[in-house]
Design a protein around this motif. Sequence first.
Motif, PDB file in Angstrom:
ATOM      1  N   MET A   1     -27.973  66.304  37.193  1.00  0.00           N
ATOM      2  CA  MET A   1     -28.344  67.155  38.312  1.00  0.00           C
ATOM      3  C   MET A   1     -29.619  67.910  37.948  1.00  0.00           C
ATOM      4  O   MET A   1     -29.667  68.639  36.974  1.00  0.00           O
ATOM      5  CB  MET A   1     -27.228  68.144  38.607  1.00  0.00           C
ATOM      6  N   LEU A   2     -30.676  67.695  38.703  1.00  0.00           N
ATOM      7  CA  LEU A   2     -31.936  68.359  38.421  1.00  0.00           C
ATOM      8  C   LEU A   2     -31.851  69.848  38.736  1.00  0.00           C
ATOM      9  O   LEU A   2     -31.265  70.251  39.743  1.00  0.00           O
ATOM     10  CB  LEU A   2     -33.065  67.729  39.245  1.00  0.00           C
ATOM     11  N   THR A   3     -32.443  70.654  37.875  1.00  0.00           N
ATOM     12  CA  THR A   3     -32.444  72.101  38.060  1.00  0.00           C
ATOM     13  C   THR A   3     -33.609  72.508  38.965  1.00  0.00           C
ATOM     14  O   THR A   3     -34.496  71.709  39.276  1.00  0.00           O
ATOM     15  CB  THR A   3     -32.586  72.812  36.716  1.00  0.00           C
ATOM     16  N   ALA A   4     -33.632  73.789  39.309  1.00  0.00           N
ATOM     17  CA  ALA A   4     -34.732  74.309  40.118  1.00  0.00           C
ATOM     18  C   ALA A   4     -36.055  74.172  39.374  1.00  0.00           C
ATOM     19  O   ALA A   4     -37.093  73.863  39.973  1.00  0.00           O
ATOM     20  CB  ALA A   4     -34.475  75.768  40.483  1.00  0.00           C
ATOM     21  N   ILE A  23     -35.424  64.769  48.398  1.00  0.00           N
ATOM     22  CA  ILE A  23     -34.118  64.117  48.585  1.00  0.00           C
ATOM     23  C   ILE A  23     -34.217  62.638  48.258  1.00  0.00           C
ATOM     24  O   ILE A  23     -33.377  62.070  47.548  1.00  0.00           O
ATOM     25  CB  ILE A  23     -33.621  64.321  50.038  1.00  0.00           C
ATOM     26  N   GLU A  24     -35.277  61.995  48.756  1.00  0.00           N
ATOM     27  CA  GLU A  24     -35.431  60.553  48.556  1.00  0.00           C
ATOM     28  C   GLU A  24     -35.671  60.193  47.100  1.00  0.00           C
ATOM     29  O   GLU A  24     -35.119  59.207  46.595  1.00  0.00           O
ATOM     30  CB  GLU A  24     -36.587  60.037  49.420  1.00  0.00           C
ATOM     31  N   ILE A  25     -36.486  60.971  46.400  1.00  0.00           N
ATOM     32  CA  ILE A  25     -36.851  60.619  45.029  1.00  0.00           C
ATOM     33  C   ILE A  25     -35.778  61.022  44.025  1.00  0.00           C
ATOM     34  O   ILE A  25     -35.502  60.301  43.064  1.00  0.00           O
ATOM     35  CB  ILE A  25     -38.212  61.247  44.672  1.00  0.00           C
ATOM     36  N   THR A  26     -35.137  62.180  44.231  1.00  0.00           N
ATOM     37  CA  THR A  26     -34.146  62.648  43.263  1.00  0.00           C
ATOM     38  C   THR A  26     -32.756  62.097  43.521  1.00  0.00           C
ATOM     39  O   THR A  26     -31.944  62.013  42.604  1.00  0.00           O
ATOM     40  CB  THR A  26     -34.069  64.180  43.267  1.00  0.00           C
ATOM     41  N   GLY A  27     -32.460  61.743  44.776  1.00  0.00           N
ATOM     42  CA  GLY A  27     -31.116  61.309  45.109  1.00  0.00           C
ATOM     43  C   GLY A  27     -30.137  62.450  45.299  1.00  0.00           C
ATOM     44  O   GLY A  27     -28.944  62.222  45.497  1.00  0.00           O
ATOM     45  N   LEU A  28     -30.644  63.693  45.253  1.00  0.00           N
ATOM     46  CA  LEU A  28     -29.772  64.844  45.463  1.00  0.00           C
ATOM     47  C   LEU A  28     -29.512  65.039  46.952  1.00  0.00           C
ATOM     48  O   LEU A  28     -30.285  64.606  47.802  1.00  0.00           O
ATOM     49  CB  LEU A  28     -30.413  66.100  44.874  1.00  0.00           C
ATOM     50  N   SER A  29     -28.414  65.717  47.241  1.00  0.00           N
ATOM     51  CA  SER A  29     -28.055  65.948  48.639  1.00  0.00           C
ATOM     52  C   SER A  29     -28.994  66.962  49.281  1.00  0.00           C
ATOM     53  O   SER A  29     -29.690  67.723  48.606  1.00  0.00           O
ATOM     54  CB  SER A  29     -26.623  66.467  48.735  1.00  0.00           C
ATOM     55  N   ASP A 403     -23.634  64.047  44.936  1.00  0.00           N
ATOM     56  CA  ASP A 403     -25.033  63.965  44.497  1.00  0.00           C
ATOM     57  C   ASP A 403     -25.177  62.879  43.420  1.00  0.00           C
ATOM     58  O   ASP A 403     -24.309  62.717  42.569  1.00  0.00           O
ATOM     59  CB  ASP A 403     -25.489  65.296  43.876  1.00  0.00           C
ATOM     60  N   ARG A 404     -26.261  62.167  43.508  1.00  0.00           N
ATOM     61  CA  ARG A 404     -26.572  61.199  42.446  1.00  0.00           C
ATOM     62  C   ARG A 404     -27.559  61.855  41.494  1.00  0.00           C
ATOM     63  O   ARG A 404     -28.485  62.515  41.898  1.00  0.00           O
ATOM     64  CB  ARG A 404     -27.217  59.934  43.049  1.00  0.00           C
ATOM     65  N   THR A 405     -27.325  61.672  40.220  1.00  0.00           N
ATOM     66  CA  THR A 405     -28.261  62.201  39.218  1.00  0.00           C
ATOM     67  C   THR A 405     -29.236  61.114  38.832  1.00  0.00           C
ATOM     68  O   THR A 405     -28.934  59.923  38.914  1.00  0.00           O
ATOM     69  CB  THR A 405     -27.496  62.675  37.962  1.00  0.00           C
ATOM     70  N   ARG A 406     -30.364  61.567  38.366  1.00  0.00           N
ATOM     71  CA  ARG A 406     -31.387  60.601  37.962  1.00  0.00           C
ATOM     72  C   ARG A 406     -31.012  59.985  36.639  1.00  0.00           C
ATOM     73  O   ARG A 406     -30.469  60.634  35.773  1.00  0.00           O
ATOM     74  CB  ARG A 406     -32.748  61.305  37.834  1.00  0.00           C
TER      75      ARG A 406
END
Length: 406
Positions: A1-4, A23-29, A403-406
């Motif tokens: 999960m990417l941080t701020a 959203i598109e590049i990170t896969g996060l919601s 959420d998908r993580t990178r």
Amino acid sequence: MLTAGQILRLIRGGSCRTRKELIEITGLSRSTITDRVDRLIEAGYIHESGVGVSGGGRPPSVLDLDATNRFVLVADLGAGHARVALTDLAARPVAEEHTDMRIDLGPEPVLSWVRQAFQRLLDRTGQAPGRVCGIGLDLPASVNQATSRVARSFVMPGWDEFPIAETIGAGFDVPILVENDANAMALGEWWWRWRETSSLLLVKVSTGIGAGIVIDGRVYRGVEAAAGNIGHVRLREGDHRVCTCGSRGCVASLASGHALALQLGRPASRDVVRLVQAGDPGAIALTQEAGRTLGIVLATAVSLLNPGVLVLAGDMAETGEHYLTGIRESVYRRSLPYTTRNLDIVTSTLGDRAGIVGTAVLVTEHVLSPDVVDAALGPELAPSLRYGPAPRKAVGARSPATDRTR
């Protein structure tokens, strides 16, 4: 999960400029991205700087670094000068001050002037100390990065192990970075003009000679923070001239601005520059020969590093093409053709402001790094916890995608 902090890095790098792209590049919601972006906006790290191209529907807001919300104080110290500046987070100077000052006066009087000058810059611009997020200082010495103290210098008596960061940062609760001047200048030149090249070598020729190396956007310092000490490579051990390091025949004792000034009976490298600019034939001849002498060492450096750019900076860069021509002659004659085929050998773009810009970039990269940003924002909570409990799920309803993580 990417941080701020990691989201900020994506925005600063230009790979993601809108929430949709994040959203598109990170896969996060969407909710997670909204949470991260909102926190960065609330803390003043980013702002909405316009609207992007719409693919249908409402145009997206463009996210960008809020470069004018925080400031950096930087000082560039040379053997005979001191320059300070207040810059924004894009390394753009807001205010500057300069004076002639010998660094061998010692750390206390020099740093006292720097502290007072910092305060004058804040007073002149009306900025509160609380808006300063970092302080940087570069000087002509090898620096221990772990302690921010001088590890060794031949022109700075009394500075070894002096608590520079503690002294300069009195009254500021911010990160304080100390760097070698040639390293800072190299970073400044790379950041300002040469970011498309993966390797840059800068040689500063003023009172002495030093070099800075930037590889893939990072300063290369070496194991003992001694990378770039080319001024103390011995070329003529039988030469009678003594270098500041105590040895004879060092390239600095043969080709530095100070060495040329001694040969011309002048007190400083700036006097050599003035003679060359006035067309003095003796000064021009010595300057070109000094360039050829330094070029012998630089040819080896070019063969080892294969840089895309070799930048001449410092006082002797102001002699126009004279010193540079000598460097080019030796480098091209002594290097394999394919190592110099795509090599630009140029004078500094930033001139005497290269150290200021490079030090500002160094501090900015630190204070905007993911770890530092995340520490400043505090513990990161999941969106569901920040905005209250999730609604109860109806019987038989499908769970939302995680959420998908990178």
